[in-house]
Design an enzyme around this catalytic site. Structure first.
Site, short mmCIF file in Angstrom:
data_model
loop_
_atom_site.label_atom_id
_atom_site.label_comp_id
_atom_site.label_asym_id
_atom_site.label_seq_id
_atom_site.Cartn_x
_atom_site.Cartn_y
_atom_site.Cartn_z
N TYR A 160 -1.61 -1.14 10.33
CA TYR A 160 -1.76 -1.29 8.88
C TYR A 160 -0.50 -0.80 8.17
O TYR A 160 0.04 -1.49 7.29
CB TYR A 160 -2.97 -0.51 8.41
CG TYR A 160 -3.25 -0.63 6.93
CD1 TYR A 160 -3.96 -1.72 6.43
CD2 TYR A 160 -2.82 0.34 6.04
CE1 TYR A 160 -4.22 -1.84 5.07
CE2 TYR A 160 -3.06 0.23 4.67
CZ TYR A 160 -3.77 -0.86 4.20
OH TYR A 160 -4.01 -0.96 2.85
N SER A 171 0.85 -1.19 0.00
CA SER A 171 0.00 0.00 0.00
C SER A 171 0.88 1.24 0.00
O SER A 171 2.07 1.17 0.33
CB SER A 171 -0.88 0.00 1.26
OG SER A 171 -1.41 1.27 1.54
#
Length: 260
Positions: free
Chosen positions: A165, A152
């Site tokens: 995350y 990401s």
């Protein structure tokens, strides 16, 4: 390993691909690109009904699709899943470790270790288990292959209130790089895909917020959110012979976001 084809190096006929989180969103986009290019595809996920719906759509491309319900954070389950996929198809050529969770938007000082680990168990441990077991099957089959971790933009820029995350996604890039070096002697490549802002179930809440859209969308040079279809081409490229000398890299698919 898929053999080079001078006429069409993007032809995946005879190729076997695995996609975790393949029932929706980015995972489905990857799986559809692979199926359309001729690959047999195994999709892994926790929700059987979602997988069945995705499989019906993928089979429209005319190639076998295997549904494998599995929690990627469960080590014995992942080992069994990869072994079962090889037993079904005889080998596997590529594996896309895409399954992930976002977790809650909690300030770091209020994030408990249990909350932190609930995210990293899927987003990092799950990627490790998935790619490790896929590599094991590839090495035993002695056909080479391609491993792909899905990271990401959070691996490159700070993500306030999402420490788990962000840490997990940064870890995916380092993990995949390590595998690229270690498994090269077996003919196995390993790369990372880092999507930008994509319109998926995971991001729907933010993308629906006008304040968020007004701040973020103008920073995307192509002036739109990514769609699952935007990942189909990179999946085909990384899976097969077209990328046979490409390993240890991060491919950002973000519409130019980090450059603007």
């Amino acid at each position: 390993m898929t053999k080079p084809d001078a006429a069409n190096p993007f032809d995946l006929t005879g190729h076997v691909a695995v996609v975790t989180g393949g029932g929706s969103g980015i995972g489905f986009g990857l799986a559809e690109g692979l199926a359309r290019a001729g690959a047999s595809v195994a999709i892994i996920g926790r929700t059987a009904a979602r997988l069945d719906t995705a499989a019906a759509a993928l089979r429209a491309h005319g190639n076998p699709v295997l549904v494998v319900p599995c929690d990627v954070a469960d080590e014995p389950a992942v080992t069994a899943a990869m072994s079962g996929i090889r037993a079904e198809f005889g080998y596997l050529d590529s594996c896309f470790a895409n399954a992930g969770v976002r977790g809650s938007f909690t300030p770091t000082l209020e994030t408990t270790l249990a909350e932190f680990r609930s995210v990293t168990a899927v987003d990092l441990d799950g990627v490790f288990l998935t790619l490790r077991e896929a590599a094991r099957q590839m090495i035993e089959a002695d056909r080479g292959g391609s491993l792909v971790g899905v990271s990401s933009l959070g691996a490159f820029q700070g993500m306030p209130r999402q420490p788990a995350y962000a840490a997990a996604k940064a870890g995916v890039t380092a993990l995949t790089d390590s595998m690229a070096v270690e498994f090269a002697r077996h003919g196995i490549r390993a790369n990372t895909i880092a999507p930008g802002w994509f319109d998926t179930d995971m991001t729907s809440e933010g993308l629906a917020d006008e304040r968020f859209r007004s701040r973020v969308l103008p920073r995307v040079p192509v002036r739109r959110w990514g769609s699952a279809e935007d990942l189909a081409g990179v999946a085909v490229y990384l899976a097969g012979a077209a990328s046979r000398y490409h390993t240890g890299d991060v491919l950002r698919i973000d519409g130019g976001y980090l450059k603007f």
